[in-house]
Design a protein around this motif. Structure first.
Motif, PDB file in Angstrom:
ATOM      1  N   THR A 177       0.834  -1.203   0.000  1.00 28.24           N
ATOM      2  CA  THR A 177       0.000   0.000   0.000  1.00 28.24           C
ATOM      3  C   THR A 177       0.868   1.252   0.000  1.00 28.24           C
ATOM      4  O   THR A 177       2.067   1.194   0.282  1.00 28.24           O
ATOM      5  N   VAL A 178       0.221   2.358  -0.316  1.00 27.88           N
ATOM      6  CA  VAL A 178       0.859   3.668  -0.328  1.00 27.88           C
ATOM      7  C   VAL A 178      -0.048   4.614   0.453  1.00 27.88           C
ATOM      8  O   VAL A 178      -1.265   4.602   0.269  1.00 27.88           O
ATOM      9  N   SER A 179       0.535   5.417   1.299  1.00 32.56           N
ATOM     10  CA  SER A 179      -0.238   6.417   2.038  1.00 32.56           C
ATOM     11  C   SER A 179      -0.171   7.743   1.299  1.00 32.56           C
ATOM     12  O   SER A 179       0.889   8.154   0.836  1.00 32.56           O
ATOM     13  N   VAL A 180      -1.324   8.385   1.194  1.00 35.91           N
ATOM     14  CA  VAL A 180      -1.410   9.690   0.548  1.00 35.91           C
ATOM     15  C   VAL A 180      -2.100  10.631   1.527  1.00 35.91           C
ATOM     16  O   VAL A 180      -3.178  10.318   2.035  1.00 35.91           O
ATOM     17  N   ARG A 181      -1.488  11.770   1.765  1.00 35.86           N
ATOM     18  CA  ARG A 181      -2.089  12.753   2.662  1.00 35.86           C
ATOM     19  C   ARG A 181      -2.867  13.763   1.829  1.00 35.86           C
ATOM     20  O   ARG A 181      -2.334  14.360   0.903  1.00 35.86           O
ATOM     21  N   LEU A 182      -4.145  13.925   2.171  1.00 31.88           N
ATOM     22  CA  LEU A 182      -5.008  14.902   1.527  1.00 31.88           C
ATOM     23  C   LEU A 182      -5.565  15.829   2.595  1.00 31.88           C
ATOM     24  O   LEU A 182      -5.781  15.400   3.732  1.00 31.88           O
ATOM     25  N   SER A 183      -5.837  17.050   2.209  1.00 33.04           N
ATOM     26  CA  SER A 183      -6.568  17.897   3.143  1.00 33.04           C
ATOM     27  C   SER A 183      -7.984  17.334   3.259  1.00 33.04           C
ATOM     28  O   SER A 183      -8.463  16.632   2.353  1.00 33.04           O
ATOM     29  N   ARG A 184      -8.654  17.625   4.363  1.00 28.91           N
ATOM     30  CA  ARG A 184     -10.022  17.152   4.529  1.00 28.91           C
ATOM     31  C   ARG A 184     -10.889  17.711   3.406  1.00 28.91           C
ATOM     32  O   ARG A 184     -11.758  17.022   2.875  1.00 28.91           O
ATOM     33  N   ALA A 185     -10.636  18.972   3.035  1.00 28.62           N
ATOM     34  CA  ALA A 185     -11.422  19.586   1.958  1.00 28.62           C
ATOM     35  C   ALA A 185     -11.245  18.816   0.648  1.00 28.62           C
ATOM     36  O   ALA A 185     -12.224  18.541  -0.049  1.00 28.62           O
ATOM     37  N   ASP A 186     -10.004  18.466   0.302  1.00 26.48           N
ATOM     38  CA  ASP A 186      -9.779  17.673  -0.916  1.00 26.48           C
ATOM     39  C   ASP A 186     -10.506  16.342  -0.836  1.00 26.48           C
ATOM     40  O   ASP A 186     -11.107  15.890  -1.816  1.00 26.48           O
ATOM     41  N   ALA A 187     -10.440  15.698   0.315  1.00 27.51           N
ATOM     42  CA  ALA A 187     -11.093  14.398   0.484  1.00 27.51           C
ATOM     43  C   ALA A 187     -12.607  14.520   0.317  1.00 27.51           C
ATOM     44  O   ALA A 187     -13.238  13.682  -0.332  1.00 27.51           O
ATOM     45  N   ILE A 188     -13.192  15.572   0.872  1.00 28.12           N
ATOM     46  CA  ILE A 188     -14.641  15.775   0.746  1.00 28.12           C
ATOM     47  C   ILE A 188     -15.019  16.024  -0.711  1.00 28.12           C
ATOM     48  O   ILE A 188     -15.982  15.445  -1.220  1.00 28.12           O
ATOM     49  N   VAL A 189     -14.261  16.885  -1.399  1.00 29.06           N
ATOM     50  CA  VAL A 189     -14.563  17.185  -2.800  1.00 29.06           C
ATOM     51  C   VAL A 189     -14.444  15.926  -3.656  1.00 29.06           C
ATOM     52  O   VAL A 189     -15.312  15.633  -4.485  1.00 29.06           O
ATOM     53  N   LEU A 190     -13.373  15.161  -3.460  1.00 27.61           N
ATOM     54  CA  LEU A 190     -13.203  13.922  -4.228  1.00 27.61           C
ATOM     55  C   LEU A 190     -14.300  12.910  -3.918  1.00 27.61           C
ATOM     56  O   LEU A 190     -14.855  12.284  -4.823  1.00 27.61           O
ATOM     57  N   PHE A 191     -14.615  12.741  -2.651  1.00 27.26           N
ATOM     58  CA  PHE A 191     -15.653  11.788  -2.258  1.00 27.26           C
ATOM     59  C   PHE A 191     -16.995  12.181  -2.873  1.00 27.26           C
ATOM     60  O   PHE A 191     -17.687  11.342  -3.457  1.00 27.26           O
ATOM     61  N   ASP A 192     -17.353  13.459  -2.770  1.00 29.55           N
ATOM     62  CA  ASP A 192     -18.623  13.923  -3.330  1.00 29.55           C
ATOM     63  C   ASP A 192     -18.660  13.689  -4.834  1.00 29.55           C
ATOM     64  O   ASP A 192     -19.658  13.208  -5.373  1.00 29.55           O
ATOM     65  N   TRP A 193     -17.558  14.020  -5.522  1.00 25.16           N
ATOM     66  CA  TRP A 193     -17.514  13.821  -6.973  1.00 25.16           C
ATOM     67  C   TRP A 193     -17.641  12.334  -7.324  1.00 25.16           C
ATOM     68  O   TRP A 193     -18.415  11.966  -8.212  1.00 25.16           O
ATOM     69  N   LEU A 194     -16.898  11.490  -6.618  1.00 24.55           N
ATOM     70  CA  LEU A 194     -16.954  10.061  -6.923  1.00 24.55           C
ATOM     71  C   LEU A 194     -18.334   9.470  -6.620  1.00 24.55           C
ATOM     72  O   LEU A 194     -18.793   8.567  -7.323  1.00 24.55           O
ATOM     73  N   MET A 195     -18.989   9.961  -5.586  1.00 24.88           N
ATOM     74  CA  MET A 195     -20.321   9.459  -5.234  1.00 24.88           C
ATOM     75  C   MET A 195     -21.370   9.878  -6.262  1.00 24.88           C
ATOM     76  O   MET A 195     -22.369   9.191  -6.427  1.00 24.88           O
ATOM     77  N   THR A 196     -21.137  11.000  -6.936  1.00 24.12           N
ATOM     78  CA  THR A 196     -22.156  11.515  -7.851  1.00 24.12           C
ATOM     79  C   THR A 196     -21.801  11.306  -9.319  1.00 24.12           C
ATOM     80  O   THR A 196     -22.539  11.751 -10.196  1.00 24.12           O
ATOM     81  N   THR A 197     -20.694  10.651  -9.580  1.00 24.10           N
ATOM     82  CA  THR A 197     -20.247  10.417 -10.949  1.00 24.10           C
ATOM     83  C   THR A 197     -20.541   8.985 -11.368  1.00 24.10           C
ATOM     84  O   THR A 197     -20.319   8.049 -10.595  1.00 24.10           O
ATOM     85  N   ASP A 198     -21.052   8.836 -12.565  1.00 21.31           N
ATOM     86  CA  ASP A 198     -21.234   7.501 -13.132  1.00 21.31           C
ATOM     87  C   ASP A 198     -19.870   7.036 -13.634  1.00 21.31           C
ATOM     88  O   ASP A 198     -19.390   7.523 -14.663  1.00 21.31           O
TER      89      ASP A 198
END
Length: 79
Positions: free
Chosen positions: A7-28
């Motif tokens: 595995t690889v660890s990647v540090r994201l800001s919470r804001a980046d994580a929220i934006v990515l999660f929201d996009w992935l949840m709403t993207t086909d």
């Protein structure tokens, strides 16, 4: 066995994580252009990891949290 996979660890800001999660949840993901099926699977894996990232609690983000995260991430774009 998944525990044997490097595995690889990647540090994201919470804001980046929220934006990515929201996009992935709403993207086909079937509509995202990919050159190889593994790319789509990697996005699905990222979504799964973000969903279970208890330290960030991105899955519990409210609409207000998402809007604030988008503003924070967009502020640092520099484009």
């Amino acid at each position: 066995m998944e525990d044997d996979v490097p595995t690889v660890s990647v540090r994201l800001s919470r804001a980046d994580a929220i934006v990515l999660f929201d996009w992935l949840m709403t993207t086909d993901l079937d509509s995202v252009p990919v050159a190889h099926p593994a790319q789509k699977q990697a996005l699905a894996d990222l979504l799964s990891r973000l969903e279970w990232a208890a330290d960030a609690d991105v899955a519990g983000a409210t609409d207000e949290d998402i809007a604030a995260a988008r503003s924070e991430v967009a502020r640092d774009m520099g484009w």
